[in-house]
Design a protein around this motif. Structure first.
Motif, PDB file in Angstrom:
ATOM      1  N   ILE A  10      13.009  25.766  32.430  1.00 52.33           N
ATOM      2  CA  ILE A  10      12.758  27.138  32.875  1.00 52.33           C
ATOM      3  C   ILE A  10      11.661  27.799  32.040  1.00 52.33           C
ATOM      4  N   THR A  11      10.882  28.645  32.694  1.00 45.75           N
ATOM      5  CA  THR A  11       9.824  29.371  31.986  1.00 45.75           C
ATOM      6  C   THR A  11      10.407  30.585  31.268  1.00 45.75           C
ATOM      7  N   CYS A  12       9.615  31.133  30.360  1.00 46.93           N
ATOM      8  CA  CYS A  12      10.055  32.308  29.605  1.00 46.93           C
ATOM      9  C   CYS A  12      10.367  33.482  30.539  1.00 46.93           C
ATOM     10  N   LEU A  13       9.509  33.721  31.520  1.00 44.77           N
ATOM     11  CA  LEU A  13       9.707  34.861  32.413  1.00 44.77           C
ATOM     12  C   LEU A  13      10.919  34.652  33.313  1.00 44.77           C
ATOM     13  N   ALA A  14      11.091  33.454  33.827  1.00 44.97           N
ATOM     14  CA  ALA A  14      12.240  33.188  34.694  1.00 44.97           C
ATOM     15  C   ALA A  14      13.550  33.320  33.920  1.00 44.97           C
ATOM     16  N   GLY A 154       4.853  39.419  34.438  1.00 50.03           N
ATOM     17  CA  GLY A 154       4.822  38.786  33.132  1.00 50.03           C
ATOM     18  C   GLY A 154       3.425  38.609  32.586  1.00 50.03           C
ATOM     19  N   SER A 155       3.372  38.379  31.287  1.00 50.55           N
ATOM     20  CA  SER A 155       2.115  38.044  30.622  1.00 50.55           C
ATOM     21  C   SER A 155       1.836  36.555  30.819  1.00 50.55           C
ATOM     22  N   ALA A 156       0.742  36.080  30.246  1.00 48.21           N
ATOM     23  CA  ALA A 156       0.427  34.650  30.325  1.00 48.21           C
ATOM     24  C   ALA A 156       1.516  33.805  29.684  1.00 48.21           C
ATOM     25  N   LEU A 157       2.164  34.357  28.689  1.00 51.21           N
ATOM     26  CA  LEU A 157       3.254  33.648  28.017  1.00 51.21           C
ATOM     27  C   LEU A 157       4.434  33.413  28.953  1.00 51.21           C
ATOM     28  N   GLY A 158       4.587  34.272  29.955  1.00 47.55           N
ATOM     29  CA  GLY A 158       5.719  34.158  30.862  1.00 47.55           C
ATOM     30  C   GLY A 158       5.769  32.845  31.617  1.00 47.55           C
ATOM     31  N   ASP A 159       4.627  32.219  31.846  1.00 52.55           N
ATOM     32  CA  ASP A 159       4.586  30.960  32.582  1.00 52.55           C
ATOM     33  C   ASP A 159       4.836  29.740  31.701  1.00 52.55           C
ATOM     34  N   GLN A 160       4.974  29.952  30.407  1.00 52.68           N
ATOM     35  CA  GLN A 160       5.190  28.838  29.485  1.00 52.68           C
ATOM     36  C   GLN A 160       6.663  28.426  29.466  1.00 52.68           C
TER      37      GLN A 160
END
Length: 301
Positions: A10-14, A154-160
């Motif tokens: 799972i990604t950070c945003l999810a 989310g930010s770009a970090l959210g997809d990580q």
């Protein structure tokens, strides 16, 4: 309601979306029982959920792009407005079930005006709580949060991947925790101990949601943090009670309530000894390094 159990990748945003959604559902479900005021437990759980929501918002602040209304400060402010009612519930329960049955008749009678005052203060506090839960500010916060959860920004970090960023998301919870003066202050340093207690809560809540969701295993650490927090809570409750007796009664509580006053002193001494026992391991450099290493993903200890 079951715990949120994310997929391993799972990604950070999810993850944030799922964890916040679960917390919001619990908050909404508790409101009717809190307003019914038949049992103090729903209010306690509502405060816990608001704290957890505030911690999520703070811990993942770099992951989301947030509406102005959904700030950790605003969530914390709402939580504080519910706090007095809960604090009075705890204080009254400790007196009624813990100490009152042990007091001789004259002391029990001398304590009646104080107990009546606590009851009046609780009634006023609950009226403010009711106003808060029905206010446009509170309802707007829930609505904005619900809208964000449905369509999270989310930010770009959210997809990580979440697991790639666990060291940072966990490590930031420590910060200057062990530099706070509460670790070395005397039992009379109420402000320093209270500040330390709040930081321990934030750390525990920030790790607890990761533990419950199966992302990390922090069972033993969470138990240690809770024990520290509870012990500081006991010290705070006793300090508040002693101060309230001094300021609320038209008498010297030490003279009018000698047995009760002595029981409070003994309870405070016991709580302080317990605090020294629980906190002393954290003065060890090795213990602190193990914790930092664990949360930063450097060790499994």
């Amino acid at each position: 309601m079951g715990s949120f159990r994310p997929d391993p990748g799972i990604t950070c945003l999810a993850y944030l979306q799922g964890a916040m959604g679960q917390s919001l559902r619990r908050i909404v479900a508790l409101q009717a029982d809190v307003l019914a005021d038949q049992d103090p437990e729903p209010l306690h759980q509502l405060r816990v959920q608001l704290r957890q929501l505030k911690t999520l918002r703070l811990q993942f602040s770099a992951v989301g792009v947030w509406p102005e209304e959904v700030s950790s400060a605003r969530i914390a402010k709402l939580g504080r407005r519910l706090g007095l009612t809960r604090d009075l519930d705890v204080l009254r329960q400790r007196i009624e079930t813990g100490w009152l049955p042990l007091l001789p008749g004259p002391e029990a009678s001398a304590l009646k005006p104080f107990r009546k005052q606590l009851k009046r203060e609780r009634r006023l506090a609950f009226a403010e709580l009711t106003e808060t839960l029905r206010s446009q500010r509170y309802l707007k916060l829930l609505a904005r949060l619900q809208a964000w959860i449905k369509q999270p920004q989310g930010s770009a970090l959210g997809d990580q991947p979440l697991r790639d960023w666990l060291p940072e998301l966990q490590g930031q919870l420590l910060g200057d925790l062990f530099l706070l003066p509460g670790w070395t202050e005397a039992p009379t340093a109420a402000a320093a101990l209270h500040q330390l207690r709040k930081r321990l809560k934030t750390c525990r809540y920030g790790l607890a949601h990761l533990h419950r969701s199966g992302v990390a295993d922090h069972g033993s650490l969470l138990a240690q943090l809770k024990a520290l927090q509870d012990c500081l809570g006991d010290l705070n409750d006793l300090a508040v009670l002693r101060e309230a007796l001094h300021s609320s009664l038209d008498l010297n509580p030490k003279k009018a309530l000698p047995l009760f006053w002595d029981q409070l002193r003994v309870a405070q001494d016991q709580a302080w000894l317990r605090w020294l026992e629980l906190s002393s391991p954290w003065s060890s450099k090795e213990q602190r390094l193990r914790l930092h290493g664990r949360l930063l993903g450097l060790t499994d200890a």
